[in-house]
Design a protein around this motif. Sequence first.
Motif, PDB file in Angstrom:
ATOM      1  N   UNK A 103       0.827  -1.217   0.000  1.00  0.00           N
ATOM      2  CA  UNK A 103       0.000   0.000   0.000  1.00  0.00           C
ATOM      3  C   UNK A 103       0.859   1.263   0.000  1.00  0.00           C
ATOM      4  N   UNK A 104       2.031   1.193   0.614  1.00  0.00           N
ATOM      5  CA  UNK A 104       2.939   2.348   0.623  1.00  0.00           C
ATOM      6  C   UNK A 104       3.445   2.604  -0.795  1.00  0.00           C
ATOM      7  N   UNK A 105       3.790   1.540  -1.519  1.00  0.00           N
ATOM      8  CA  UNK A 105       4.254   1.706  -2.894  1.00  0.00           C
ATOM      9  C   UNK A 105       3.148   2.223  -3.809  1.00  0.00           C
ATOM     10  N   UNK A 106       1.936   1.774  -3.568  1.00  0.00           N
ATOM     11  CA  UNK A 106       0.822   2.265  -4.379  1.00  0.00           C
ATOM     12  C   UNK A 106       0.625   3.759  -4.168  1.00  0.00           C
ATOM     13  N   UNK A 107       0.840   4.201  -2.958  1.00  0.00           N
ATOM     14  CA  UNK A 107       0.624   5.619  -2.619  1.00  0.00           C
ATOM     15  C   UNK A 107       1.820   6.502  -3.004  1.00  0.00           C
ATOM     16  N   UNK A 108       3.052   6.007  -2.740  1.00  0.00           N
ATOM     17  CA  UNK A 108       4.234   6.867  -2.884  1.00  0.00           C
ATOM     18  C   UNK A 108       5.255   6.410  -3.925  1.00  0.00           C
ATOM     19  N   UNK A 109       5.149   5.194  -4.436  1.00  0.00           N
ATOM     20  CA  UNK A 109       6.162   4.626  -5.326  1.00  0.00           C
ATOM     21  C   UNK A 109       7.474   4.422  -4.560  1.00  0.00           C
ATOM     22  N   UNK A 110       8.526   4.094  -5.272  1.00  0.00           N
ATOM     23  CA  UNK A 110       9.845   3.904  -4.652  1.00  0.00           C
ATOM     24  C   UNK A 110      10.518   5.262  -4.536  1.00  0.00           C
ATOM     25  N   UNK A 111      11.192   5.482  -3.428  1.00  0.00           N
ATOM     26  CA  UNK A 111      11.862   6.772  -3.272  1.00  0.00           C
ATOM     27  C   UNK A 111      12.958   6.928  -4.322  1.00  0.00           C
ATOM     28  N   UNK A 112      13.252   8.141  -4.744  1.00  0.00           N
ATOM     29  CA  UNK A 112      14.335   8.346  -5.710  1.00  0.00           C
ATOM     30  C   UNK A 112      15.688   8.196  -5.025  1.00  0.00           C
ATOM     31  N   UNK A 113      16.696   7.884  -5.798  1.00  0.00           N
ATOM     32  CA  UNK A 113      18.047   7.829  -5.256  1.00  0.00           C
ATOM     33  C   UNK A 113      18.463   9.230  -4.815  1.00  0.00           C
ATOM     34  N   UNK A 114      19.144   9.298  -3.693  1.00  0.00           N
ATOM     35  CA  UNK A 114      19.649  10.591  -3.216  1.00  0.00           C
ATOM     36  C   UNK A 114      21.142  10.748  -3.514  1.00  0.00           C
ATOM     37  N   UNK A 115      21.660   9.884  -4.393  1.00  0.00           N
ATOM     38  CA  UNK A 115      23.057   9.994  -4.805  1.00  0.00           C
ATOM     39  C   UNK A 115      23.272  11.381  -5.410  1.00  0.00           C
ATOM     40  N   UNK A 116      24.274  12.089  -4.949  1.00  0.00           N
ATOM     41  CA  UNK A 116      24.543  13.441  -5.416  1.00  0.00           C
ATOM     42  C   UNK A 116      23.829  14.504  -4.599  1.00  0.00           C
ATOM     43  N   UNK A 117      22.851  14.111  -3.798  1.00  0.00           N
ATOM     44  CA  UNK A 117      22.120  15.047  -2.943  1.00  0.00           C
ATOM     45  C   UNK A 117      22.592  14.965  -1.495  1.00  0.00           C
ATOM     46  N   UNK A 118      23.013  13.759  -1.088  1.00  0.00           N
ATOM     47  CA  UNK A 118      23.516  13.560   0.262  1.00  0.00           C
ATOM     48  C   UNK A 118      24.824  12.773   0.162  1.00  0.00           C
ATOM     49  N   UNK A 119      25.794  13.139   0.975  1.00  0.00           N
ATOM     50  CA  UNK A 119      27.094  12.484   0.921  1.00  0.00           C
ATOM     51  C   UNK A 119      27.153  11.310   1.901  1.00  0.00           C
ATOM     52  N   UNK A 120      28.142  10.457   1.719  1.00  0.00           N
ATOM     53  CA  UNK A 120      28.352   9.339   2.632  1.00  0.00           C
ATOM     54  C   UNK A 120      28.631   9.865   4.038  1.00  0.00           C
ATOM     55  N   UNK A 121      29.388  10.943   4.130  1.00  0.00           N
ATOM     56  CA  UNK A 121      29.681  11.551   5.433  1.00  0.00           C
ATOM     57  C   UNK A 121      28.396  12.032   6.115  1.00  0.00           C
ATOM     58  N   UNK A 122      27.505  12.640   5.352  1.00  0.00           N
ATOM     59  CA  UNK A 122      26.229  13.091   5.914  1.00  0.00           C
ATOM     60  C   UNK A 122      25.375  11.902   6.344  1.00  0.00           C
ATOM     61  N   UNK A 123      25.394  10.826   5.563  1.00  0.00           N
ATOM     62  CA  UNK A 123      24.656   9.623   5.952  1.00  0.00           C
ATOM     63  C   UNK A 123      25.200   9.059   7.263  1.00  0.00           C
ATOM     64  N   UNK A 124      26.516   9.070   7.415  1.00  0.00           N
ATOM     65  CA  UNK A 124      27.131   8.565   8.644  1.00  0.00           C
ATOM     66  C   UNK A 124      26.702   9.374   9.872  1.00  0.00           C
ATOM     67  N   UNK A 125      26.372  10.624   9.660  1.00  0.00           N
ATOM     68  CA  UNK A 125      25.940  11.498  10.759  1.00  0.00           C
ATOM     69  C   UNK A 125      24.430  11.399  10.979  1.00  0.00           C
ATOM     70  N   UNK A 126      23.653  11.434   9.891  1.00  0.00           N
ATOM     71  CA  UNK A 126      22.197  11.535  10.028  1.00  0.00           C
ATOM     72  C   UNK A 126      21.533  10.204  10.387  1.00  0.00           C
ATOM     73  N   UNK A 127      22.046   9.098   9.901  1.00  0.00           N
ATOM     74  CA  UNK A 127      21.331   7.832  10.128  1.00  0.00           C
ATOM     75  C   UNK A 127      21.296   7.396  11.590  1.00  0.00           C
ATOM     76  N   UNK A 128      22.368   7.530  12.362  1.00  0.00           N
ATOM     77  CA  UNK A 128      22.221   7.234  13.793  1.00  0.00           C
ATOM     78  C   UNK A 128      21.192   8.155  14.468  1.00  0.00           C
ATOM     79  N   UNK A 129      21.164   9.415  14.077  1.00  0.00           N
ATOM     80  CA  UNK A 129      20.160  10.346  14.609  1.00  0.00           C
ATOM     81  C   UNK A 129      18.748   9.874  14.262  1.00  0.00           C
ATOM     82  N   UNK A 130      18.542   9.509  13.006  1.00  0.00           N
ATOM     83  CA  UNK A 130      17.219   9.049  12.565  1.00  0.00           C
ATOM     84  C   UNK A 130      16.824   7.789  13.329  1.00  0.00           C
TER      85      UNK A 130
END
Length: 142
Positions: A103-130
């Motif tokens: 049902x989530x896919x029917x409503x929102x589809x698959x999220x787009x890739x964030x490659x080029x929008x978020x860096x690996x360093x930012x992921x290393x910081x934000x994902x533990x927070x999330x």
Amino acid sequence: MSKVIPLLICLLSLNLYAKKPVTGQEIFSKKCEMCHDIYGPQTFQEQKDMVAPTITLAMKSVTIGTDAIEEPKTKAELKKLTIEFLKDYILHPHKDKAYCEETVFKRFNTMPSLKGFITQEQLDIVLPYVYDNFAPKDRDEF
């Protein structure tokens, strides 16, 4: 011409010293929250305008999926495995990898890739927070 060079140097200097998001909360606010709202819609129009599930719903799906597939032995291992999954999925999303319900896919589809929008360093910081702020705290919340 003599006034242009100092102006360019000044502008470049400002860009070097511009504050970049450095905390998980700052990165989340700038890179994630534009699609994954924290609180969810308050009105029908807000619900209609949603482009992605709330972050708590997304994290619940990912955490439950990781727990079921990977069978971690501890909470720390579940966090580590969930973060590893998200690091890959955010840059290389695909419906076959996702833990969301149909049902989530029917409503929102698959999220787009964030490659080029978020860096690996930012992921290393934000994902533990999330994970720490939006994933279910206990398996009882699954």
